[in-house]
Write an enzyme that holds these catalytic residues in place. Sequence first.
Site, short mmCIF file in Angstrom:
data_model
loop_
_atom_site.label_atom_id
_atom_site.label_comp_id
_atom_site.label_asym_id
_atom_site.label_seq_id
_atom_site.Cartn_x
_atom_site.Cartn_y
_atom_site.Cartn_z
N LYS A 103 -11.98 8.27 -1.46
CA LYS A 103 -11.19 7.15 -0.94
C LYS A 103 -11.56 5.85 -1.64
O LYS A 103 -12.75 5.54 -1.79
CB LYS A 103 -11.41 7.02 0.57
CG LYS A 103 -10.55 5.93 1.21
CD LYS A 103 -10.78 5.88 2.72
CE LYS A 103 -9.90 4.84 3.38
NZ LYS A 103 -10.12 4.78 4.85
N CYS B 19 0.82 -1.22 0.00
CA CYS B 19 0.00 0.00 0.00
C CYS B 19 0.86 1.27 0.00
O CYS B 19 1.57 1.52 -0.96
CB CYS B 19 -0.99 -0.02 1.16
SG CYS B 19 -2.38 1.12 0.85
N GLU C 159 -3.02 -8.43 3.31
CA GLU C 159 -2.83 -8.93 4.67
C GLU C 159 -4.03 -8.65 5.58
O GLU C 159 -4.11 -9.23 6.68
CB GLU C 159 -1.57 -8.30 5.28
CG GLU C 159 -1.70 -6.90 5.82
CD GLU C 159 -1.71 -5.80 4.78
OE1 GLU C 159 -1.74 -4.62 5.17
OE2 GLU C 159 -1.69 -6.12 3.57
N HIS D 255 -4.18 -4.23 0.20
CA HIS D 255 -3.90 -4.75 1.54
C HIS D 255 -4.27 -6.23 1.61
O HIS D 255 -5.24 -6.61 2.29
CB HIS D 255 -4.69 -3.98 2.59
CG HIS D 255 -4.09 -2.70 3.01
ND1 HIS D 255 -2.93 -2.63 3.77
CD2 HIS D 255 -4.47 -1.41 2.79
CE1 HIS D 255 -2.63 -1.35 4.00
NE2 HIS D 255 -3.55 -0.60 3.41
N ARG E 27 -14.62 3.35 12.71
CA ARG E 27 -13.73 4.35 13.30
C ARG E 27 -13.94 5.71 12.64
O ARG E 27 -14.07 6.74 13.32
CB ARG E 27 -12.28 3.90 13.14
CG ARG E 27 -11.23 4.89 13.64
CD ARG E 27 -9.89 4.60 13.00
NE ARG E 27 -9.93 4.83 11.56
CZ ARG E 27 -9.03 4.33 10.69
NH1 ARG E 27 -8.05 3.56 11.12
NH2 ARG E 27 -9.14 4.60 9.40
N SER F 43 -7.71 0.37 0.81
CA SER F 43 -8.13 1.43 1.72
C SER F 43 -7.10 2.56 1.59
O SER F 43 -6.15 2.64 2.35
CB SER F 43 -8.19 0.92 3.17
OG SER F 43 -8.52 1.95 4.07
#
Length: 294
Positions: A162, A141, A233, A231, A245, A190
């Site tokens: 985003k 990323c 992972e 991502h 969040r 992300s």
Amino acid sequence: MPLIIPEEIPAYELLKEDAFIMGQRRAKHQDIRPLEILIINLMPKKIEAENQILSLLANSPLQVNITLLATTSYIGKNTPKSHLDRFYVGFDSIKGRRFDGAIVTGAPIEQIEFEEVCYWQELVEIMEYLKLHCTSTMYLCWGAMAGLYYFHKIPKISLKEKLFGVFPHQIIQQDILLSGLDEIINLPHSRHSTIHQEILQKTQGLKILLSGEESGATLIKDSKDIFMLGHPEYSKNTLKEEYLRDKEKGLDIKIPKNYFNKKGEAILSWKSSASMLFINWLNFSVYQDTPFVL
């Protein structure tokens, strides 16, 4: 062959029921040279990030010994100092060592110019060191954007919105790193930035392996390293936790695409692809090329 980690690290208890891992004390009694993998963890929640990466490395049939590295020019507040002191090292302590492989994580700072990142100069030193003292490095990323910018002079481009969710990718060029993968590969993203695919295509020495209609070029390879703008992972609930969040902070964040089912439950649709990518990298980019004596 197992992943070798300290018995005291949180990931040990997390992984011991589901993956082939071995404590350091037991590993010392085996006459096998494990692969030495350095993980440069730039994520604010380091325990969460290390658990995710270690769970993928643990799927490999190779014996892997890890070293965790954190920046010393910037120390975040989201990981207990006791954990950092016990399990992490600084860059100065690894100088003089060679590594079979390394992983540079992402960081939630892609809206900041590279040179304005407080630990940029330290990261540049680390990347320079890896180029000379590591067989292959996987950049993830923001780490991938940083690597492409530093080594290949490719700028990142801010997105109007985003890129957030799980997106399908197609194979652009066949490569041994893609062995065993399906023709459609789901991967989480992300990020607020991207890299123009046209620039990558015109850059000598780079090869685009995976690309998506919405996510753009996602997996790029040069002569020794790989750059993953997604991502792989991430665990099942990571995107959900990021979404909640940001909602609590009052940020303008949309629901992650292609992630929740009709009941509002997170669906894990990328684990097998992520595991295969990490296994192939360890096998073909690291194990097959690294010298027996480092």
